[in-house]
Design a protein around this motif. Structure first.
Motif, PDB file in Angstrom:
ATOM      1  N   UNK A  96     -10.561   5.914 -11.223  1.00  0.00           N
ATOM      2  CA  UNK A  96      -9.887   4.617 -11.341  1.00  0.00           C
ATOM      3  C   UNK A  96     -10.898   3.493 -11.099  1.00  0.00           C
ATOM      4  N   UNK A  97     -11.748   3.669 -10.094  1.00  0.00           N
ATOM      5  CA  UNK A  97     -12.772   2.663  -9.818  1.00  0.00           C
ATOM      6  C   UNK A  97     -13.795   2.580 -10.944  1.00  0.00           C
ATOM      7  N   UNK A  98     -14.040   3.700 -11.573  1.00  0.00           N
ATOM      8  CA  UNK A  98     -14.944   3.704 -12.729  1.00  0.00           C
ATOM      9  C   UNK A  98     -14.307   2.914 -13.880  1.00  0.00           C
ATOM     10  N   UNK A  99     -13.008   3.103 -14.092  1.00  0.00           N
ATOM     11  CA  UNK A  99     -12.302   2.368 -15.141  1.00  0.00           C
ATOM     12  C   UNK A  99     -12.274   0.867 -14.855  1.00  0.00           C
ATOM     13  N   UNK A 100     -12.212   0.508 -13.574  1.00  0.00           N
ATOM     14  CA  UNK A 100     -12.187  -0.901 -13.179  1.00  0.00           C
ATOM     15  C   UNK A 100     -13.580  -1.536 -13.203  1.00  0.00           C
ATOM     16  N   UNK A 101     -14.619  -0.729 -13.367  1.00  0.00           N
ATOM     17  CA  UNK A 101     -15.977  -1.266 -13.383  1.00  0.00           C
ATOM     18  C   UNK A 101     -16.580  -1.456 -12.010  1.00  0.00           C
ATOM     19  N   UNK A 102     -16.017  -0.785 -11.013  1.00  0.00           N
ATOM     20  CA  UNK A 102     -16.544  -0.888  -9.648  1.00  0.00           C
ATOM     21  C   UNK A 102     -17.609   0.176  -9.410  1.00  0.00           C
ATOM     22  N   UNK A 148       0.828  -1.199   0.000  1.00  0.00           N
ATOM     23  CA  UNK A 148       0.000   0.000   0.000  1.00  0.00           C
ATOM     24  C   UNK A 148       0.861   1.248   0.000  1.00  0.00           C
ATOM     25  N   UNK A 149       1.995   1.219   0.707  1.00  0.00           N
ATOM     26  CA  UNK A 149       2.878   2.374   0.763  1.00  0.00           C
ATOM     27  C   UNK A 149       3.540   2.649  -0.589  1.00  0.00           C
ATOM     28  N   UNK A 150       3.712   1.609  -1.405  1.00  0.00           N
ATOM     29  CA  UNK A 150       4.364   1.775  -2.701  1.00  0.00           C
ATOM     30  C   UNK A 150       3.403   2.323  -3.755  1.00  0.00           C
ATOM     31  N   UNK A 151       2.102   2.247  -3.498  1.00  0.00           N
ATOM     32  CA  UNK A 151       1.110   2.705  -4.467  1.00  0.00           C
ATOM     33  C   UNK A 151       0.907   4.205  -4.365  1.00  0.00           C
ATOM     34  N   UNK A 152       0.496   4.828  -5.474  1.00  0.00           N
ATOM     35  CA  UNK A 152       0.075   6.230  -5.377  1.00  0.00           C
ATOM     36  C   UNK A 152      -1.129   6.314  -4.431  1.00  0.00           C
ATOM     37  N   UNK A 153      -1.310   7.459  -3.801  1.00  0.00           N
ATOM     38  CA  UNK A 153      -2.372   7.635  -2.809  1.00  0.00           C
ATOM     39  C   UNK A 153      -3.755   7.363  -3.393  1.00  0.00           C
ATOM     40  N   UNK A 154      -4.020   7.870  -4.595  1.00  0.00           N
ATOM     41  CA  UNK A 154      -5.341   7.662  -5.181  1.00  0.00           C
ATOM     42  C   UNK A 154      -5.631   6.181  -5.422  1.00  0.00           C
ATOM     43  N   UNK A 155      -4.584   5.407  -5.766  1.00  0.00           N
ATOM     44  CA  UNK A 155      -4.763   3.980  -6.012  1.00  0.00           C
ATOM     45  C   UNK A 155      -5.009   3.230  -4.703  1.00  0.00           C
TER      46      UNK A 155
END
Length: 128
Positions: free
Chosen positions: A56-62, A5-12
């Motif tokens: 991002x969640x919209x792109x993932x279909x969530x 989680x620390x390696x991911x961008x905050x929004x992700x």
């Protein structure tokens, strides 16, 4: 938070949290997600970061965005209801054993519609 989680961008990382809420059933299909502003305030992030997470969640279909309404949790394929099927005795009687579930469901709904039409056509006209 773990090392991934620390390696991911905050929004992700935020998007993954919301996706986990959906997967755990806290946010169910059709429910309205928190507004972008309230989400940003809750998590102490900028509107831009919150909006990036939602996109991002919209792109993932969530999530799906509805104009002038907000973001809503989408129905996922494994959450969709199965089509109704024809009972086995009817399927054997009609010789439908080899047809697909969809074909049997279509036949079932057609027979229901035909029965409704027949019932409607047999009604007596109102006297008046």
């Amino acid at each position: 938070m773990d090392d991934r989680t620390l390696a991911l961008p905050l929004y992700e990382a935020l998007a993954n949290r919301i996706a986990a809420l959906v997967d755990d059933g806290v946010l169910r299909a059709g429910m309205r997600a928190p507004s972008v502003r309230s989400f940003a305030a809750q998590h102490g992030v900028s509107l831009t970061t919150a909006l990036q997470a939602y996109r991002l969640l919209e792109d993932r279909g969530v999530l799906e965005a509805r104009p002038k309404s907000g973001f809503y949790v989408m129905v996922r394929p494994h959450q969709q209801r199965a089509l109704p099927t024809v009972s086995q005795p009817l399927a054997r009687h009609a010789g439908l054993g080899q047809q697909s579930r969809v074909q049997r469901a279509v036949l079932c709904w057609r027979s229901i519609l035909c029965a409704a039409r027949l019932c409607h056509s047999q009604r007596r006209p109102a006297r008046g």
